[in-house]
Design an enzyme around this catalytic site. Structure first.
Site, PDB file in Angstrom:
ATOM      1  N   CYS B 118       0.883  -1.173   0.000  1.00  0.00           N
ATOM      2  CA  CYS B 118       0.000   0.000   0.000  1.00  0.00           C
ATOM      3  C   CYS B 118       0.912   1.211   0.000  1.00  0.00           C
ATOM      4  CB  CYS B 118      -0.913   0.012   1.225  1.00  0.00           C
ATOM      5  SG  CYS B 118      -1.896   1.519   1.344  1.00  0.00           S
ATOM      6  N   CYS B 121      -0.737   4.341   2.189  1.00  0.00           N
ATOM      7  CA  CYS B 121      -0.830   4.283   3.659  1.00  0.00           C
ATOM      8  C   CYS B 121      -0.364   2.911   4.128  1.00  0.00           C
ATOM      9  CB  CYS B 121      -2.225   4.655   4.166  1.00  0.00           C
ATOM     10  SG  CYS B 121      -3.626   3.903   3.328  1.00  0.00           S
ATOM     11  N   SER B 122      -1.255   2.102   4.702  1.00  0.00           N
ATOM     12  CA  SER B 122      -0.794   0.811   5.223  1.00  0.00           C
ATOM     13  C   SER B 122      -1.879  -0.261   5.094  1.00  0.00           C
ATOM     14  CB  SER B 122      -0.372   0.959   6.684  1.00  0.00           C
ATOM     15  OG  SER B 122      -1.447   1.478   7.447  1.00  0.00           O
ATOM     16  N   CYS B 123      -2.690  -0.196   4.028  1.00  0.00           N
ATOM     17  CA  CYS B 123      -3.777  -1.157   3.836  1.00  0.00           C
ATOM     18  C   CYS B 123      -3.225  -2.585   3.784  1.00  0.00           C
ATOM     19  CB  CYS B 123      -4.516  -0.856   2.538  1.00  0.00           C
ATOM     20  SG  CYS B 123      -5.244   0.776   2.522  1.00  0.00           S
TER      21      CYS B 123
END
Lengths: 110, 214, 85
Positions: B118, B121-123
């Protein structure tokens, strides 16, 4: 530094970057609670994944570099709650001041 | 809440260092967490039981769940087809509570190797695999994997031949991804339960391959 | 179907990575209708937008800097960021 043209700091794909650090930590109770608050506040209709991200992005690159992951998350959740009318900044200030008097550690204060 | 008495130099049961916790000095963001939680409870938006239950639900999610899904797909061609068609439904059908997550499973083959990231962000497929590893959220991984995936993979100890195409899946929006690794040839006679031990977290992100259990 | 990602650079919350803007790719699959994050992020009543997965070659994205030109990146892009190419 090149002139800013609209690429935001969190949009990192392809940026120059260093080595990947493989260190891993277990999550502390307070971090798990932050995670749970995000999920529950979202289920309650007070925020959503995009609004979480929007505040994280608007906090800027310095926050990303200097704060831990869940420090940034609680800042975003908190701002989302104020925006949603869940509580006011005055109520938050009063509660935080009160929490601070409870003791020297997270365990004492919680 | 009682103080923990653990030795901070020791490792936790999962083999990682303990993180600063209950008996460290209270900081500003921890104060904010307590205050936000208590205000939301006092105002009736959430309950203390919900917080407790949500933490338990998240703690119960781990790469072992994904490993069971992968092992089932290796063992049952019909399930594999269902998984590739709708990974969310297939995971739910196995009994996993993945909440509202939209999940896509992507298959590694002799000609394609897949990786998940991702960049924005941090999906991560957290409702199946649990919370992401710290490196997955790092600037280094997010920045580099889309421009030099082979170099990054080699740093993870994975060499992909040039005649195998790499596909990097950037989780930019609403879908989450799990890689269905190719089943190692030497595991063809193993039971589904035994197979699950070969499926590592990293192999489901695409930065590792299945490995013989230690 | 070939599509080009809009080469737009608005401020605010968007989910189209900068490294894909202006690039041409092939639609890999259509996923369905989802809340427009550009409204959802601000807690505005979001409109539903079609979301598609688009496949780009490394050569298209990075040009001569590509590590292996035929490797690919796939990403979800909202249809209002795409035009036929």
């Amino acid at each position: 530094m090149a002139e800013f043209f609209g690429k935001r700091w969190h949009d990192m794909g392809g940026d120059p970057a260093g080595d990947i650090n493989h260190d891993q930590h277990d999550f502390a109770l307070w971090e798990k609670r932050v995670d749970a608050l995000m999920v529950l506040a979202s289920s309650a209709g007070l925020m959503n994944t995009d609004s979480l991200r929007r505040v994280l992005e608007d906090m800027g690159e310095e926050a990303y570099e200097t704060m831990t992951y869940y420090e940034r998350w609680i800042a975003s959740v908190s701002q989302n709650m104020v925006e949603a009318g869940a509580f006011s900044t005055a109520e938050l200030a009063e509660k935080m001041a009160q929490v601070k008097t409870r003791g020297a550690t997270y365990g004492d204060a919680t | 809440m009682p103080h923990d008495n653990h030795d901070h130099g020791a490792l936790s049961p999962s083999g990682h260092p303990y993180r600063k916790d209950d008996d460290n000095e209270l900081n500003y963001w921890q104060i904010m967490e307590i205050a936000v939680r208590e205000l939301l409870i006092e105002k009736g938006h959430i309950t203390a039981a919900q917080v407790h239950n949500q933490i338990n639900a998240m703690d119960a999610r781990s790469p072992a769940n994904g490993a069971k899904v992968v092992a089932h797909a290796w063992s049952d061609p019909e399930f594999k087809s269902a998984l590739l068609a709708d990974a969310g439904q297939a995971s739910r059908d196995m009994g996993f509570d993945i909440g509202p997550m939209h999940l896509i499973a992507i298959e590694n083959t002799e000609s394609v190797h897949n990786i998940v990231v991702c960049t924005l962000c941090s999906c991560y497929p957290r409702n199946l695999l649990g919370l992401p590893p710290d490196w997955y959220k790092s600037r280094a991984y997010r920045s580099r994997i889309v421009i030099e995936p082979r170099k990054v993979l080699s740093e993870f100890g994975v060499e992909i031949p040039q005649d195998v195409q790499i596909r990097v899946h950037d989780s930019t929006a609403d879908m989450r991804y799990i890689i269905l690794p190719a089943q190692p040839a030497q595991t063809m006679s193993l039971s589904e339960d035994e197979l699950a031990y070969w499926v590592t977290r990293d192999s489901m992100i695409g930065v590792g391959l299945p490995q013989a259990p230690k | 179907m070939k599509v080009r990602v809009h080469n737009h650079w608005p401020p605010g919350h968007i989910r189209t990575p900068s490294y894909l803007r202006g690039k041409i790719g092939e639609i890999e699959r259509e996923i369905g209708l989802f809340n427009n994050p550009e409204q959802n992020a601000y807690r505005l009543l979001p409109q539903k937008r079609h979301l598609v997965r688009v496949r780009f070659t490394m050569e298209e994205i990075w040009g001569d800097a590509a590590e292996t030109p035929d490797d690919v990146i796939e990403a979800e892009i909202y249809a209002h960021w795409l035009e036929p190419a």
